[in-house]
Design a protein around this motif. Sequence first.
Motif, short mmCIF file in Angstrom:
data_model
loop_
_atom_site.label_atom_id
_atom_site.label_comp_id
_atom_site.label_asym_id
_atom_site.label_seq_id
_atom_site.Cartn_x
_atom_site.Cartn_y
_atom_site.Cartn_z
N GLY A 107 -6.51 -37.55 -47.21
CA GLY A 107 -7.22 -38.33 -46.20
C GLY A 107 -7.98 -39.52 -46.72
N ASP A 108 -7.83 -39.87 -48.01
CA ASP A 108 -8.57 -41.00 -48.58
C ASP A 108 -8.15 -42.35 -47.99
OD1 ASP A 108 -10.02 -39.35 -50.13
OD2 ASP A 108 -8.94 -39.76 -52.02
N TRP A 109 -6.97 -42.39 -47.37
CA TRP A 109 -6.49 -43.67 -46.84
C TRP A 109 -7.45 -44.26 -45.80
CZ3 TRP A 109 -5.62 -44.08 -41.60
CH2 TRP A 109 -5.54 -42.87 -40.89
N THR A 154 0.59 -43.79 -50.44
CA THR A 154 1.24 -42.74 -51.24
C THR A 154 1.04 -41.39 -50.57
OG1 THR A 154 -0.74 -42.31 -52.55
CG2 THR A 154 0.78 -44.04 -53.35
N PRO A 155 1.86 -40.39 -50.92
CA PRO A 155 1.66 -39.03 -50.34
C PRO A 155 0.27 -38.49 -50.61
CG PRO A 155 3.81 -39.19 -51.40
CD PRO A 155 3.07 -40.45 -51.73
N GLU A 156 -0.29 -38.79 -51.77
CA GLU A 156 -1.61 -38.27 -52.12
C GLU A 156 -2.67 -38.80 -51.16
OE1 GLU A 156 0.53 -39.58 -54.25
OE2 GLU A 156 1.09 -37.80 -55.40
N LEU A 157 -2.57 -40.13 -50.83
CA LEU A 157 -3.55 -40.72 -49.90
C LEU A 157 -3.48 -40.05 -48.54
CD1 LEU A 157 -3.22 -44.53 -50.73
CD2 LEU A 157 -5.19 -43.09 -51.16
N LEU A 158 -2.28 -39.70 -48.11
CA LEU A 158 -2.12 -39.08 -46.81
C LEU A 158 -2.63 -37.64 -46.81
CD1 LEU A 158 1.44 -40.40 -45.85
CD2 LEU A 158 -0.74 -41.14 -44.89
#
Length: 500
Positions: free
Chosen positions: A216-218, A209-213
């Motif tokens: 940086g949590d991805w 998802t955009p939030e993960l990107l």
Amino acid sequence: MTDHNLTNNEKKVLLALNELETAELKDIVEVSDLNSDASLQAAFLLEEKRLVKVIEESFELYGLSDEGKQYAEDGLPERQIIDSIEGATPLDQIQEAFSPQLFGIATGWLLKKKWAKIENGVLIPVGDAPKGHDEKILSDLYENSLENNTFDPVFELPAELASDKIISDLIKRKLLEKEEYTERQIQITASGKSVASKVTITEEIAQITPELLINGDWENKYFRPYKVQKPARLVYGAKIHPYQRLIDRMRQIFLEMGFTEIKGDIVQSSFWNFDALFQPQDHPAREMQDTFHLDTRSELPEKYADKIRCVHENGGDTGSVGWGGRWSPEISETNVLRTHTTSVTVRYLADNPAGPVKAFCIDRAYRRETIDPTHTPEFEQLEGIVMDKDMSFSNLLGCLREFYNRMGFEEVRFRPGYFPYTEPSVEPEVWVDGLGWVELGGAGVFRKEVTTPLGITEPVLAWGLGVSRVAMLKLGLKDLRELYQSDIDWLRKSEIGKGI
């Protein structure tokens, strides 16, 4: 192998089996907290990785249909009739005592089981009519599934009664219903136990998802693994049903040859379906087991009725001696589902006696046939007629040869045949590799007993063809029922150009 090769669902099923060792699907669902579909899918994926073993055992279970329950209680139609008569009994007397449907079913099975024979409109019992396995099966199912006035849907038949032929007949008669039942046991393997001891369930990410990107949590997440080697899902384009394509091709050929397409009613009087075609009123094709008879009647056409009567009784003005006996207008008035599309073409001739006529009909016809790989109660038939001055038998053979050649049959021959309404008559045959010569219909020149009462003076060439038989040959089918079943996989994979 590490736990990173497994999805969370696979891990949950593996951990459940590590606890249960061997279990049914319902037990895994209870322990893993997954639904049955997810649990089964995960079990099959684990089996591919040799971590579990799925043991399947299939059963065929049978149950009575509503009609089967009724006949189990009252007796099969043939049993009801044979038990109700004493000695030889006229058919019309029996028919008055039973419903048309029961009478129609019973007469065919009485003859098939050789419990009786029919002579001159009289049913004559033969032998003792012993209770057969089909009756025993209905009785066993009825007695063993009866509980609190309700019926269990399925019941496993005793091995000594579960004959393929008997079961097949009961299913065709729609008295028995079959259910395929598969029982599965899922067992963990030694490799599975080893992997299960190292398994930990972590949060799975299926989509970035955009939030993960952005945050940086991805980088610290575990992503569900995908098999990049797995083939892409096939996409099937829309297309016309293979059988319809074949019918359209036949229609196109006749239109290109200058024919006019005609249509007619499905319900026809016996006058047009049989009598106008010089079929005697005691012809086997009129028996209840071959024809769908209706409770309605139609008025006879005054213009032709007396002429047809004379032709049947003494030949009329045709030079024939007819069939003799008394022609019954009551029989001729009864309505039937048309048994052939010839009833459509003969009515068209009656409406156009002066000619010339060059017409064809592709439509459905109906007969009381037991459904099997080569027969169905309703089927498509192609019918054609040519009526004009100086038409000859040679013209008929040439027309048929041209049609079959355009259908892709290179070798065509004609064998002498017999039909009540044509003389001379032939049966066209085509050569099919692997099968040899195959008969594909009937043809001939209409007899004067057909044309004269209608006011027709010119020769009439006529032919009929079973469309489904051509379809089986062109599409390479072994079972006629495949043309009518909703087998989406077969329809998707059928080649557009095949057979056309």
